[in-house]
Enzyme design. Structure first.
Site, short mmCIF file in Angstrom:
data_model
loop_
_atom_site.label_atom_id
_atom_site.label_comp_id
_atom_site.label_asym_id
_atom_site.label_seq_id
_atom_site.Cartn_x
_atom_site.Cartn_y
_atom_site.Cartn_z
N GLU A 297 12.36 3.15 -8.23
CA GLU A 297 10.92 3.06 -7.89
C GLU A 297 10.26 4.22 -7.28
O GLU A 297 11.03 5.03 -6.49
CB GLU A 297 10.71 1.81 -6.82
CG GLU A 297 9.38 1.77 -6.34
CD GLU A 297 8.87 1.03 -4.85
OE1 GLU A 297 7.82 0.41 -4.81
OE2 GLU A 297 9.72 1.28 -3.99
N HIS B 110 -5.32 -2.08 -2.10
CA HIS B 110 -4.96 -2.11 -3.46
C HIS B 110 -6.19 -2.98 -4.37
O HIS B 110 -7.22 -3.37 -3.66
CB HIS B 110 -4.04 -3.39 -3.52
CG HIS B 110 -2.60 -2.97 -2.87
ND1 HIS B 110 -1.50 -3.75 -2.79
CD2 HIS B 110 -2.24 -1.68 -2.33
CE1 HIS B 110 -0.57 -3.23 -2.22
NE2 HIS B 110 -0.96 -2.02 -1.75
N SER C 195 2.45 -5.39 -2.62
CA SER C 195 3.83 -4.99 -3.36
C SER C 195 4.94 -6.02 -3.27
O SER C 195 5.67 -6.09 -3.99
CB SER C 195 4.35 -3.66 -2.42
OG SER C 195 3.32 -2.71 -2.80
N HIS D 200 -3.05 4.77 -0.89
CA HIS D 200 -3.62 4.38 0.36
C HIS D 200 -4.21 5.61 1.10
O HIS D 200 -5.17 5.20 1.84
CB HIS D 200 -2.44 3.77 1.02
CG HIS D 200 -2.11 2.45 0.69
ND1 HIS D 200 -2.77 1.28 0.77
CD2 HIS D 200 -0.68 2.00 0.29
CE1 HIS D 200 -2.24 0.00 0.28
NE2 HIS D 200 -0.99 0.58 0.12
N THR E 130 9.48 -3.19 -2.47
CA THR E 130 9.92 -3.48 -3.65
C THR E 130 11.49 -3.35 -3.95
O THR E 130 12.02 -4.50 -4.42
CB THR E 130 9.29 -2.16 -4.66
OG1 THR E 130 7.91 -2.33 -4.87
CG2 THR E 130 10.01 -2.29 -5.99
#
Length: 430
Positions: free
Chosen positions: A247, A394, A78, A256, A131
């Site tokens: 976000e 990811h 990220s 996850h 982020t």
């Protein structure tokens, strides 16, 4: 491929642009294409023949590649992805607003502030998470949470609105950053209900939980992202315009955890926010809204085990997260009736036995993120819905790009994540 992507981005940047007053950048963390497709079916009204379109269907304009700098291979984290989205520069996994040589790079939020626009961040994670930090800070590692939080004061206050979680990092034994923000003229709130009585034209810091916010399924305000977004826009509106980062942080956390129920309700919170922004843009056509993901998480598959079916009806009726259900099962005797009361669907004796066994295993488990009872609850949900996962991490797939308002053509087609920042810089006049 790199040359092709660069060409696409350059073509977009030289296209004719319209005046833009406000830019709203939305990142749905971890949300690969399978998630928005799954949401379409989760959101569907099963009593009609038509599968209703979603706000995502209405505003899809393209796809973006997400790979980080070469040193980190093809699959991004990220931090590197957010740095690409905020600066237009590829960096290594873990980088917060710095290049591969760990040198600071100007972000679109920082530049917007220099042009006289107001700026803000609204997230469902802690506000110093990867982020938001990549738009507000410069640090060699996303893990340096306290240092990143400190920089929000020490490196100059760069935003007029900060809304999210994270008071653990801002109210510490060694330093109380909340008090420092207050001294700098900020109003501080720690309850969503206070957002309705904010003083106008006064910057605001809002921290609503210790770290990240509760799951949407468990939060007293399940639509908390839209609540925060509306409050932030009200504070940010001004004659010079604003740049805001939003976000939907916890889609990634659900990915996850391979937690389909939490993933769908987090995206529902985002969808409600996007529907609000859709109406906002109609009233403010000089506003641009861009939505993308930083990467995809979990390798979600809509159907699994060779069966051609996916059954979201089992999660539509859930009223609390798998995490909450697991905690309740740990705290009391596990019976068939109690499990069914929590899940809102019938379970088998075998599934109850597995939950009971998981509870025994949990007494000696050292797993912090995926303890046995939580895993057993999710396994039942996955079996009923026929949901599949390939990883707890990811993946490297391209992600969707959505846009509405002024200059959406700049984001159409196959682009790279860095092109999004480059185009925003162009619109800001850099």
């Amino acid at each position: 491929m790199t040359l092709l992507l660069a060409a696409c981005g350059n073509e977009n940047q030289v296209s004719k642009t319209q005046p833009v007053k406000n830019i709203i950048m939305v990142v749905s963390d971890g949300t690969g294409p399978a998630y928005t497709t799954a949401y379409r079916y989760y959101n569907d009204d099963p009593t009609t023949e038509t599968i209703e379109e979603t706000v995502f269907d209405r505003h899809l304009v393209g796809m973006a590649s997400t790979y980080p700098a070469r040193v980190s291979g093809y699959v991004t984290d990220s931090a590197a992805a957010a740095t690409a989205l905020s600066t237009g520069i590829k960096s290594y996994n873990g980088a917060i607003g710095v290049d591969v040589n760990k040198q600071p790079i100007q972000t679109v939020l920082e530049y917007a502030k220099l042009t006289g626009k107001k700026t803000g961040v609204v997230v469902t994670s802690q506000i110093n998470h990867a982020t938001p930090a990549s738009y507000l800070a410069h640090n060699e590692s996303r893990k340096n949470y306290d240092a990143i939080a400190n920089s929000y004061i020490d490196d100059g206050i760069k935003a007029d609105v900060y809304l999210g979680g994270g008071w653990e990092y801002f109210i510490r034994d060694d330093r109380n950053l909340v008090e420092e923000f207050k001294t700098a003229g900020f109003q501080y709130v720690d309850n969503y209900d206070q957002l309705g009585s904010l003083k106008a034209n006064t910057p605001v810091l809002g921290l609503f939980d210790k770290v990240g916010l509760p799951w949407a399924l468990d939060d007293k305000h399940p639509n908390r992202l839209s609540i925060m977004t509306k409050a932030a826009i009200k504070q940010l509106e001004n004659d010079n315009g604003y740049f805001m980062l939003i976000e939907a942080s916890q889609v990634d956390w659900a990915g996850h955890g391979n937690d389909i129920a939490s993933a769908m309700t987090e995206i529902n919170d985002l969808a409600i926010t996007m529907e609000y922004l859709e109406e906002y843009v109609k009233l403010h056509p000089d506003t641009l809204v861009i939505l993308t993901a930083d990467h995809s998480t979990g390798g979600l598959t809509i159907a699994a085990d060779g069966k051609y079916e996916w059954n979201p009806e089992f999660i539509r009726t859930m009223t609390e997260s798998a995490t909450s259900i697991a905690n309740k099962l740990i705290a009391t005797d596990i019976t068939k009736s109690f499990v069914e009361e929590l899940l809102h669907f019938t379970v088998s004796d075998e599934e109850v036995n597995r939950l009971q066994q998981a509870k025994i295993e949990q007494q000696t488990s050292t797993s912090e993120y995926n303890p046995p009872v939580y895993n057993a609850v999710k396994a039942i949900i996955d079996k009923r819905t026929n949901t599949g996962w390939t990883t707890s991490g990811h993946t490297g797939v391209d992600v969707q790009v959505f846009a509405m308002g002024a200059n959406t053509d700049m984001f159409k087609g196959i682009i790279d994540n860095t092109d999004i920042a480059k185009n925003i810089f162009t619109l800001l006049g850099r």
